[in-house]
Design a protein around this motif. Structure first.
Motif, mmCIF file in Angstrom:
data_model
loop_
_atom_site.group_PDB
_atom_site.id
_atom_site.type_symbol
_atom_site.label_atom_id
_atom_site.label_comp_id
_atom_site.label_asym_id
_atom_site.label_seq_id
_atom_site.Cartn_x
_atom_site.Cartn_y
_atom_site.Cartn_z
ATOM 1 N N SER A 1 23.561 -21.467 15.629
ATOM 2 C CA SER A 1 24.302 -22.576 16.230
ATOM 3 C C SER A 1 25.784 -22.287 16.058
ATOM 4 O O SER A 1 26.417 -22.727 15.098
ATOM 5 N N GLY A 2 26.315 -21.511 16.982
ATOM 6 C CA GLY A 2 27.706 -21.104 16.897
ATOM 7 C C GLY A 2 27.952 -19.923 17.809
ATOM 8 O O GLY A 2 27.023 -19.389 18.431
ATOM 9 N N ASP A 3 29.189 -19.498 17.909
ATOM 10 C CA ASP A 3 29.567 -18.402 18.795
ATOM 11 C C ASP A 3 29.357 -17.056 18.107
ATOM 12 O O ASP A 3 29.312 -16.960 16.879
ATOM 13 N N GLY B 1 27.434 -22.100 12.405
ATOM 14 C CA GLY B 1 28.785 -21.560 12.413
ATOM 15 C C GLY B 1 28.803 -20.252 13.168
ATOM 16 O O GLY B 1 27.778 -19.768 13.649
ATOM 17 N N ASP B 2 29.973 -19.664 13.296
ATOM 18 C CA ASP B 2 30.139 -18.469 14.125
ATOM 19 C C ASP B 2 29.747 -17.200 13.374
ATOM 20 O O ASP B 2 29.766 -17.147 12.141
ATOM 21 N N ILE B 3 29.402 -16.172 14.159
ATOM 22 C CA ILE B 3 29.212 -14.812 13.657
ATOM 23 C C ILE B 3 30.371 -13.973 14.184
ATOM 24 O O ILE B 3 30.592 -13.905 15.393
ATOM 25 N N ALA C 1 30.504 -18.533 9.708
ATOM 26 C CA ALA C 1 29.380 -18.536 8.773
ATOM 27 C C ALA C 1 29.086 -17.117 8.310
ATOM 28 O O ALA C 1 28.757 -16.883 7.145
ATOM 29 N N VAL C 2 29.226 -16.151 9.243
ATOM 30 C CA VAL C 2 28.941 -14.745 8.937
ATOM 31 C C VAL C 2 30.112 -13.894 9.390
ATOM 32 O O VAL C 2 30.565 -14.004 10.537
ATOM 33 N N TYR C 3 30.608 -13.042 8.502
ATOM 34 C CA TYR C 3 31.718 -12.139 8.814
ATOM 35 C C TYR C 3 31.288 -10.738 8.387
ATOM 36 O O TYR C 3 30.918 -10.516 7.232
ATOM 37 N N VAL C 4 31.348 -9.777 9.330
ATOM 38 C CA VAL C 4 30.867 -8.415 9.065
ATOM 39 C C VAL C 4 31.970 -7.424 9.388
ATOM 40 O O VAL C 4 32.652 -7.538 10.409
ATOM 41 N N SER C 5 32.115 -6.407 8.535
ATOM 42 C CA SER C 5 33.163 -5.413 8.728
ATOM 43 C C SER C 5 32.679 -4.046 8.254
ATOM 44 O O SER C 5 31.775 -3.948 7.429
#
Length: 327
Positions: free
Chosen positions: A197-199, A173-175, A145-149
């Motif tokens: 709600s996710g890893d 979803g996952d972070i 759900a969230v992707y950070v770079s």
């Protein structure tokens, strides 16, 4: 400036985006409100809303639906409130081994930051994103759900900062925090009633994730051998004792928190501190330590050196609500 209010916009690859080719395109202001944005490409490859230059993106009371990314903040400042960001999960596009331009980036309902390692790249700005009372959903379990770079080149040190807050904020979803070196560490903070709600996976060398006064239902993983951290306030199994209130990075010792702090930083205790080491406040760091209901106990043995101190202040130190004991 681009102002869109009370509209339905359907696009192919993009609905609203910026062009990063030349510096003259920087400084744009995009204001989106009370609207619906959705990409319906024939090949299920789309990024619905994107800002990738130094500028401002404001989204209020909008629904944003995309296949690769619903919202992509590659650079600039984004503020998203009372909205819905939805990744359909229908895209068959695979994440590239190294980021490029266009769609050659990782997928997620919300993607913040840039992995570009080419020093001539156009994305020359920090990526800062603030989320308030907004739901972020990935309908594909294999896509976060969230992707950070953060930018990982040798000479570019642009960072990614993401703050999610409010009881209306829910992440389904996952972070994933993908990377970030010491000079360009990503920061993710989820707080003030938000739910996950996710890893949570921190795969970085130095980036940090903090979940404070928020609900997390999922697993936490940190890349083996990395200095990255994931601090979940409700998790009593961690060994963290201090949190830097500026970087939101957690530490397992007060000494490490002091060593990595900058001048005028505030360190908040998240557990009782018991140490046998001499605690030194360096001459270039005026610090504040907030007790937060916790204490510091220094068990000091000077041995034959009667001039050795348990606590040495070479710069101003403010203790706020700290119960300090020196034995």
């Amino acid at each position: 400036a681009v102002n869109i209010d009370n509209c339905y916009i359907y696009g192919g690859s993009y609905c609203v985006g910026t062009n990063s080719a030349v510096l003259e395109n920087y400084g744009v202001e995009i204001n989106l409100s009370n609207s619906h944005f959705e990409c319906t490409p024939a090949d299920n490859t789309s990024c619905t809303i994107m800002i990738n230059v130094a500028g401002t993106l404001n989204i209020n009371n909008c629904t944003v639906i995309g296949d690769n990314q619903a919202v992509f903040v590659r650079a600039g400042n984004a503020n998203i409130t009372d909205s819905k960001l939805i990744l359909t999960g229908e895209s068959t596009y695979s994440d590239p081994p190294a980021w490029g331009s266009g769609f050659a980036v990782s997928k997620g309902a919300l993607v913040v930051g840039s992995q570009t390692s080419n020093d001539s790249a156009a994305y020359r700005a920090d990526a800062n994103c603030t989320i308030i009372d907004t739901t972020i959903m990935s309908r594909n379990n294999s896509t976060p759900a969230v992707y950070v770079s953060s930018n990982d080149s040798d000479s570019l040190n642009y960072v990614a900062n993401l703050n999610i807050s409010g009881t209306g904020s829910a992440i389904t979803g996952d972070i994933v925090v993908a990377d970030g070196k010491e000079t360009a560490a990503s920061t993710v903070v989820v707080e003030n009633g938000a739910t996950i709600s996710g890893d949570i996976a921190n795969n970085s060398a130095a980036s940090s994730v903090a979940v404070i006064n928020a609900t997390h239902d999922g697993e936490v993983t940190v890349a083996q051998g990395s200095a990255g951290t994931v601090y979940v306030e409700s998790d009593t199994d961690n060994n963290f004792v201090a949190l830097n209130s500026r970087t939101m990075k957690a530490y397992e010792s007060l000494e490490d928190a002091i060593e990595e702090a900058a001048d005028n930083d505030t360190i908040t205790l998240v557990d009782d501190v018991i140490t046998d080491a001499t605690v030194i406040i360096p001459d270039d760091k005026a610090l504040t330590i907030v007790g937060n209901g916790n204490s510091i106990e220094i068990n000091h043995d000077a041995g034959s050196d009667t001039h050795e101190k348990a606590l040495t202040l070479l710069a101003p130190l403010t203790l706020d609500g700290v119960n300090l004991t020196i034995n």
